[in-house]
Design an enzyme around this catalytic site. Structure first.
Site, PDB file in Angstrom:
ATOM      1  N   ARG A 255     -26.227 -27.338   7.529  1.00  0.00           N
ATOM      2  CA  ARG A 255     -25.579 -26.633   6.435  1.00  0.00           C
ATOM      3  C   ARG A 255     -26.507 -25.510   5.958  1.00  0.00           C
ATOM      4  O   ARG A 255     -27.513 -25.748   5.292  1.00  0.00           O
ATOM      5  CB  ARG A 255     -25.308 -27.615   5.289  1.00  0.00           C
ATOM      6  CG  ARG A 255     -24.327 -27.107   4.249  1.00  0.00           C
ATOM      7  CD  ARG A 255     -24.344 -27.999   3.032  1.00  0.00           C
ATOM      8  NE  ARG A 255     -25.519 -27.725   2.216  1.00  0.00           N
ATOM      9  CZ  ARG A 255     -26.204 -28.643   1.541  1.00  0.00           C
ATOM     10  NH1 ARG A 255     -25.858 -29.911   1.618  1.00  0.00           N
ATOM     11  NH2 ARG A 255     -27.240 -28.305   0.805  1.00  0.00           N
ATOM     12  N   HIS A 259     -24.412 -27.058  -0.897  1.00  0.00           N
ATOM     13  CA  HIS A 259     -23.392 -28.095  -0.728  1.00  0.00           C
ATOM     14  C   HIS A 259     -22.068 -27.615  -1.313  1.00  0.00           C
ATOM     15  O   HIS A 259     -21.020 -27.725  -0.680  1.00  0.00           O
ATOM     16  CB  HIS A 259     -23.849 -29.376  -1.425  1.00  0.00           C
ATOM     17  CG  HIS A 259     -22.839 -30.472  -1.409  1.00  0.00           C
ATOM     18  ND1 HIS A 259     -22.502 -31.149  -0.266  1.00  0.00           N
ATOM     19  CD2 HIS A 259     -22.075 -31.003  -2.399  1.00  0.00           C
ATOM     20  CE1 HIS A 259     -21.576 -32.055  -0.547  1.00  0.00           C
ATOM     21  NE2 HIS A 259     -21.302 -31.981  -1.834  1.00  0.00           N
ATOM     22  N   TYR A 268     -34.464 -28.208  -2.784  1.00  0.00           N
ATOM     23  CA  TYR A 268     -34.766 -29.337  -1.900  1.00  0.00           C
ATOM     24  C   TYR A 268     -34.827 -28.975  -0.421  1.00  0.00           C
ATOM     25  O   TYR A 268     -35.411 -29.712   0.378  1.00  0.00           O
ATOM     26  CB  TYR A 268     -33.736 -30.462  -2.102  1.00  0.00           C
ATOM     27  CG  TYR A 268     -32.301 -30.041  -1.864  1.00  0.00           C
ATOM     28  CD1 TYR A 268     -31.759 -30.012  -0.581  1.00  0.00           C
ATOM     29  CD2 TYR A 268     -31.475 -29.673  -2.917  1.00  0.00           C
ATOM     30  CE1 TYR A 268     -30.448 -29.620  -0.354  1.00  0.00           C
ATOM     31  CE2 TYR A 268     -30.162 -29.289  -2.710  1.00  0.00           C
ATOM     32  CZ  TYR A 268     -29.659 -29.263  -1.427  1.00  0.00           C
ATOM     33  OH  TYR A 268     -28.362 -28.863  -1.190  1.00  0.00           O
TER      34      TYR A 268
END
Length: 361
Positions: A255, A259, A268
C-alpha cells in the site's frame, strides 16, 4: 519482528524491470491489444484514485480509500473473471469495480454520502463494499454454496486484506468453503499494513499457507505483477469451477498511500521501505514490458494519460453536481419492507427537524 520472505514460492511473470520470465505452472499468452488493455486499466484506475483523493482533500468526499500500488492485483484478478462470476469486495477494490463495469462516480457517490451503494449487485455481479473486516468472506461462501446447489458453473471471489485475515470470520469462511466444497476463490491483498500494524505482527507464517490447514490449495503471487495475477486467478477459477473446492491467493503487494484519507502513514511506514516498493511499481513494470517488446510507444501512453485527465474532469463535475439525498433516506432500506418501528423513528426525526428554521427564514 522478522519480515516474511517475500520471495518464498512467489509466482512472477514480470520482473520489477519489466522482463518476462517463465513459470512452470502459470503462464500467459495474450494479444498485443490485451497487454495494452491491462496497462490502460491500471493507469486509468490510478488516475481515478488520485482524483478521488484530491476531491476528498477539497471537502467534496467524506472519505476515500486509496488503492495506490495495488492496481496490478486488482486488474489482474478482475480481468480473469467471467461475466457470470460474483465478487464480494472489501472496501478498496476500485480496480475490480472498474473491471465489473461499476462507474467511478458510483463509488464516489457512496463516499460522498449521496447513496448507500450506487449499483445493483444483481446486474454487475459485484456486491456492495463491506467495511466490517472479513464479513464478506462469509457472505461469499454462503453464496458459493448456493451456486453449487443450483448446479451453476459460475465462481465466486472474495477479496480481503492481510488485516482481515486475522479475523475469525475468515477462518470460519475457509472451513465452511472446504467442508462444503464451495466454488470460491479467496483473494487476499497483502499490502503489508493493517492500518499501522505490520503483517509480521499478524502472522508468523505466510498467509497463503493457511489454506493447507483447511484442506485446499493456496498460492502466493507477486501482487505488483499484473500478468502473474491474471494467470494465477484464471487457474484458481478453473480449479473451483471444476468442483475441486476453494482456492486461496495471496497477492503480495504494498500500500503506497494511506490506509484512508484519515490516516497518516508517515507516522509508522518506514521511508526506506516505501522507497524500496516504489521501485516495484506495478504500472511502471508493465509499461517497461510494453516498450521492451515494441507493443506500445510514447504516443499510446500519452493517449492514455489524456483519457485519464478527461475522466478526472468529468468526475470532478459529476461529484459537485450530485444532489443531496432526502434527509430521511437513511430509513428507506433498513428492511426490505416497511417496518412499524422504523416508521416511528422516521416520524420522530421529521418532527425533530421541523423544530429548526430554514436558513434565511
Amino acid at each position: 519482528m522478522r519480515r516474511q520472505d517475500e520471495a518464498e514460492d512467489l509466482v512472477q511473470l514480470l520482473t520489477p524491470e519489466g522482463e518476462r520470465v517463465a513459470h512452470p505452472e502459470y503462464d500467459l499468452d495474450l494479444s498485443k491489444s490485451q497487454y495494452r488493455g491491462l496497462y490502460r486499466d491500471m493507469a486509468l484506475v490510478r488516475r481515478i484514485d488520485r482524483e478521488a483523493f484530491a476531491l476528498q482533500r477539497l471537502g467534496e468526499l467524506g472519505m476515500w480509500i486509496p488503492c495506490l500500488g495495488q492496481e496490478a492485483a486488482q486488474i489482474g484478478s478482475g480481468r480473469a473473471l467471467e461475466p457470470d462470476d460474483h465478487v464480494f469486495p472489501s472496501y478498496r477494490e476500485h480496480g475490480v469495480a472498474w473491471c465489473r463495469g461499476i462507474a467511478p462516480l458510483a463509488l464516489m457517490g457512496m463516499l460522498r454520502g449521496t447513496t448507500n451503494g450506487g449499483w445493483d449487485p444483481r446486474e454487475t455481479r459485484f456486491h456492495l463494499y463491506t467495511i466490517v473486516l472479513g464479513a464478506q468472506t462469509l457472505h461469499a461462501v454462503g453464496y458459493a454454496m448456493g451456486v453449487r446447489r443450483d448446479g451453476d458453473d459460475s465462481a465466486v471471489v472474495a477479496y480481503f486484506g492481510d488485516g482481515a485475515a486475522s479475523e475469525g470470520d475468515v477462518s470460519e469462511a475457509f472451513n465452511f468453503a472446504a467442508v462444503f466444497n464451495a466454488p470460491v476463490v479467496f483473494f487476499c491483498q497483502n499490502n503489508q499494513w493493517a492500518i499501522s500494524h505490520p503483517v509480521g505482527r499478524q502472522s508468523r507464517a505466510p498467509i497463503y499457507q493457511r489454506a493447507r490447514g483447511f484442506g485446499f490449495p493456496g498460492v502466493r503471487v507477486d501482487g505488483n505483477d499484473v500478468l502473474a495475477c491474471l494467470a494465477v486467478t484464471r487457474a484458481a477459477l478453473r480449479h473451483v469451477r471444476s468442483g475441486a473446492g476453494p482456492f486461496l491467493i495471496e497477492a503480495y503487494t504494498y500500500r503506497m498511500g494511506p490506509h484512508t484519507t484519515s490516516d497518516d502513514p508517515g507516522r509508522y511506514q518506514p521511508a526506506e521501505e516505501l522507497d524500496e516498493w516504489r521501485k516495484k511499481d506495478p504500472i511502471a513494470r508493465i509499461r517497461a514490458y510494453l516498450l521492451r517488446e515494441g507493443m506500445a510507444d510514447e504516443a499510446f501512453f500519452t493517449e492514455v494519460d489524456e483519457e485519464g485527465d478527461r475522466m478526472a474532469l468529468e468526475l470532478r463535475d459529476g461529484i459537485i453536481a450530485m444532489p443531496d439525498p432526502p434527509v430521511d433516506a437513511m430509513f428507506d432500506h433498513v428492511y426490505a419492507d416497511r417496518h412499524a418501528l422504523v416508521e416511528e423513528e422516521r416520524a420522530w426525526y421529521a418532527a425533530y427537524l421541523d423544530r429548526f428554521e430554514e436558513p434565511g427564514a
